[in-house]
Write an enzyme that holds these catalytic residues in place. Structure first.
Site, mmCIF file in Angstrom:
data_model
loop_
_atom_site.group_PDB
_atom_site.id
_atom_site.type_symbol
_atom_site.label_atom_id
_atom_site.label_comp_id
_atom_site.label_asym_id
_atom_site.label_seq_id
_atom_site.Cartn_x
_atom_site.Cartn_y
_atom_site.Cartn_z
ATOM 1 N N LYS A 35 1.091 -1.464 0.076
ATOM 2 C CA LYS A 35 -0.072 -0.062 0.550
ATOM 3 C C LYS A 35 0.835 1.391 0.045
ATOM 4 O O LYS A 35 2.350 1.217 0.320
ATOM 5 C CB LYS A 35 -0.977 0.578 1.335
ATOM 6 C CG LYS A 35 -0.493 0.062 2.593
ATOM 7 C CD LYS A 35 -1.334 0.055 3.672
ATOM 8 C CE LYS A 35 0.026 -0.363 4.960
ATOM 9 N NZ LYS A 35 -0.883 -1.088 6.131
ATOM 10 N N ARG A 133 -11.087 -0.390 15.275
ATOM 11 C CA ARG A 133 -10.300 -0.192 14.019
ATOM 12 C C ARG A 133 -11.648 -0.148 13.160
ATOM 13 O O ARG A 133 -12.286 0.385 12.431
ATOM 14 C CB ARG A 133 -8.667 -0.044 13.345
ATOM 15 C CG ARG A 133 -8.466 1.387 12.773
ATOM 16 C CD ARG A 133 -7.794 1.145 11.672
ATOM 17 N NE ARG A 133 -6.956 -0.073 11.031
ATOM 18 C CZ ARG A 133 -5.001 -0.214 10.707
ATOM 19 N NH1 ARG A 133 -4.568 0.732 11.218
ATOM 20 N NH2 ARG A 133 -4.942 -1.405 10.332
ATOM 21 N N TYR A 261 12.299 31.706 5.479
ATOM 22 C CA TYR A 261 11.576 32.207 6.002
ATOM 23 C C TYR A 261 11.011 32.358 7.452
ATOM 24 O O TYR A 261 11.445 31.659 8.187
ATOM 25 C CB TYR A 261 10.175 31.511 6.126
ATOM 26 C CG TYR A 261 9.839 31.235 3.817
ATOM 27 C CD1 TYR A 261 9.754 32.881 3.259
ATOM 28 C CD2 TYR A 261 9.801 29.470 3.314
ATOM 29 C CE1 TYR A 261 9.262 32.111 2.393
ATOM 30 C CE2 TYR A 261 9.917 30.204 2.420
ATOM 31 C CZ TYR A 261 9.020 30.970 1.609
ATOM 32 O OH TYR A 261 9.021 31.377 0.215
ATOM 33 N N MET A 310 8.775 24.423 1.168
ATOM 34 C CA MET A 310 8.095 24.212 -0.345
ATOM 35 C C MET A 310 9.291 23.402 -0.339
ATOM 36 O O MET A 310 8.560 22.147 -0.730
ATOM 37 C CB MET A 310 6.857 24.210 -0.678
ATOM 38 C CG MET A 310 5.720 23.250 -1.529
ATOM 39 S SD MET A 310 5.205 24.574 -2.131
ATOM 40 C CE MET A 310 3.864 25.160 -1.026
HETATM 41 C C1 LIG Z 1 -0.492 -1.801 6.883
HETATM 42 C C2 LIG Z 1 -0.999 -3.174 6.968
HETATM 43 C C3 LIG Z 1 0.389 -3.988 8.006
HETATM 44 C C4 LIG Z 1 1.601 -4.427 6.865
HETATM 45 O O1 LIG Z 1 1.902 -3.542 8.758
HETATM 46 P P1 LIG Z 1 3.594 -3.260 8.900
HETATM 47 O O2 LIG Z 1 4.064 -3.291 10.250
HETATM 48 O O3 LIG Z 1 3.972 -2.934 7.811
HETATM 49 O O4 LIG Z 1 4.353 -4.997 8.060
HETATM 50 C C5 LIG Z 1 -1.152 -5.746 8.034
HETATM 51 N N1 LIG Z 1 -2.042 -5.614 8.047
HETATM 52 C C6 LIG Z 1 -2.832 -4.543 7.846
HETATM 53 C C7 LIG Z 1 -4.078 -4.809 7.821
HETATM 54 C C8 LIG Z 1 -2.203 -2.952 7.490
HETATM 55 O O5 LIG Z 1 -2.606 -1.898 7.278
#
Ligand SMILES: *Cc1c(COP(=O)(O)O)cnc(C)c1O
Length: 366
Positions: A35, A133, A261, A310
């Site tokens: 991701k 979550r 700045y 920036m």
């Molecule tokens: C991002 C994520 C992972 C990966 O976790 P890491 O700590 O980067 O290995 C695994 N499971 C879910 C549900 C995640 O959102």
């Protein structure tokens, strides 16, 4: 090099993949989390490499990330961890597999699959075991399986949950309770469901700290990219990403003059200042300004002076021999993203994924 570059070391990725494989049983499947552009690197290149290394599954957060992998020719199964119902049609069109975590997402997806005359579309059922979550709650189990059974458009490919504090050994009792709850959920689910499915719980730190909780598959992100949330000297993970830039210009700043700045930095002596073409729009947040963050010129540390702009930062190179055009490292395998992010009171996850898309990516294989 000549410009700001994120160098991505595919040999380090291979090392980290092997290390995670070493820590898991032979029959445990490896899901690679790619991701957020593979944690800020490059999702397609990383995924292609992982396919060659024998990865079993991919996960992304959103549907568009999965579509990008499919368009690049990746054929490995892809779990979408947080799909939005508005994109459910695209999941079907691109052969992606949704995480379904609520009755709303479950019913909406099953209905859309049915409307598309689909049978047995693989779906992943997420349970909440303590992170609070996403996920169904354990008491909803019977109702979840009842709903699933009313649709032949979907089939449970996996049941999974996510650990809240697998990297924190002070929370071991809590993690153990999550593992126990997950075992109970999957056992009941198995009895109600009537056919086998994959069970998975661990992220990287889960694999490192709770190898007994591997179940059928592990979901590794940060470890593949070289960080394991543990003390660095204990780690054999190698950071994959190196963020480098060059000196655009050198200035002499006299005592009492200011830099940047809002005149945030005031020289208390005569200084030599280097301006670098990297700023908060490239991923170096403003919290790193005013001496919090530092860069490295041939291993010598140069603190950031004044506010992060920036597109630029200024660093103090008074005692460092250097010239315009010289290479500057923000983080690499020695001065890691872990160290850099810690100074800014954050974690490698945030620093790495913040490296913006305008930073050039280059790939090295050694
Ligand atoms: C991002 C994520 C992972 C990966 O976790 P890491 O700590 O980067 O290995 C695994 N499971 C879910 C549900 C995640 O959102």
């Amino acid at each position: 090099m000549g410009e700001t570059t994120l160098e991505i070391n595919l040999a380090a990725l291979k090392n980290n993949f092997s290390l995670l494989r070493e820590k898991t049983n032979n029959n445990t499947m490896m899901l690679a989390v790619v991701k957020a552009f593979a944690y800020g690197s490059d999702a397609v290149q990383i995924a292609q490499q992982l396919v060659a290394l024998g990865v079993d599954y991919f996960a992304v957060a959103y549907v568009s990330e999965g579509v990008a992998l499919r368009k690049a020719g990746i054929q490995t199964p892809i779990l979408v961890l947080h799909p939005q119902p508005i994109n459910f049609n695209m999941i079907l069109a691109h052969n992606l597999e949704p995480s379904l975590y609520s009755f709303k997402t479950l019913v909406e997806f099953a209905e859309i699959a049915e409307a598309n005359r689909q049978k047995n579309v693989p779906v992943h059922i997420k349970f909440n075991t303590g992170l609070n979550r996403l996920g169904f709650q354990e008491p909803e189990l019977i109702k979840v399986t009842d709903v699933i059974k009313t649709y032949d458009s979907i089939r449970v490919q996996s049941v999974f949950s996510h650990l809240a504090a697998s990297e924190d050994l002070k929370e071991t009792a809590f993690t153990q309770a999550q593992i126990t709850r997950f075992k109970s959920i999957t056992k009941q689910f198995q009895n109600l469901c009537g056919y086998p499915f994959i069970k998975h719980l661990c992220n990287t730190s889960g694999v490192v700290n709770f190898p007994e909780a591997q179940f059928d598959m592990v979901r590794c992100g940060i470890g593949l990219y070289g960080y394991d949330n543990m003390q660095k000297d204990k780690s054999r993970f190698i950071p994959v990403a190196t963020l480098k830039t060059v000196i655009s210009q050198l200035h002499t700043v006299n005592k009492e003059e200011t830099v940047g700045y809002n005149r945030a930095f005031k020289a208390t002596q005569d200084l030599r200042i280097a301006t670098l073409p990297i700023g908060h729009a490239d991923g170096i947040g403003r919290q790193y300004g005013n001496g919090v963050g530092a860069v490295y010129l041939s291993g010598q540390k140069a603190p950031i002076v004044g506010n992060v702009c920036m597109d630029m930062i200024m660093v103090d190179v008074t005692n460092i021999e250097c010239k315009e055009g010289d290479e500057v490292v923000l983080f690499d395998q020695e001065n890691t993203a872990e160290d850099f992010s810690k100074a800014g009171n954050t974690i490698p996850y945030e620093l790495l994924t913040a490296v913006s898309q305008r930073v050039k990516r280059v790939f090295v294989t050694e």
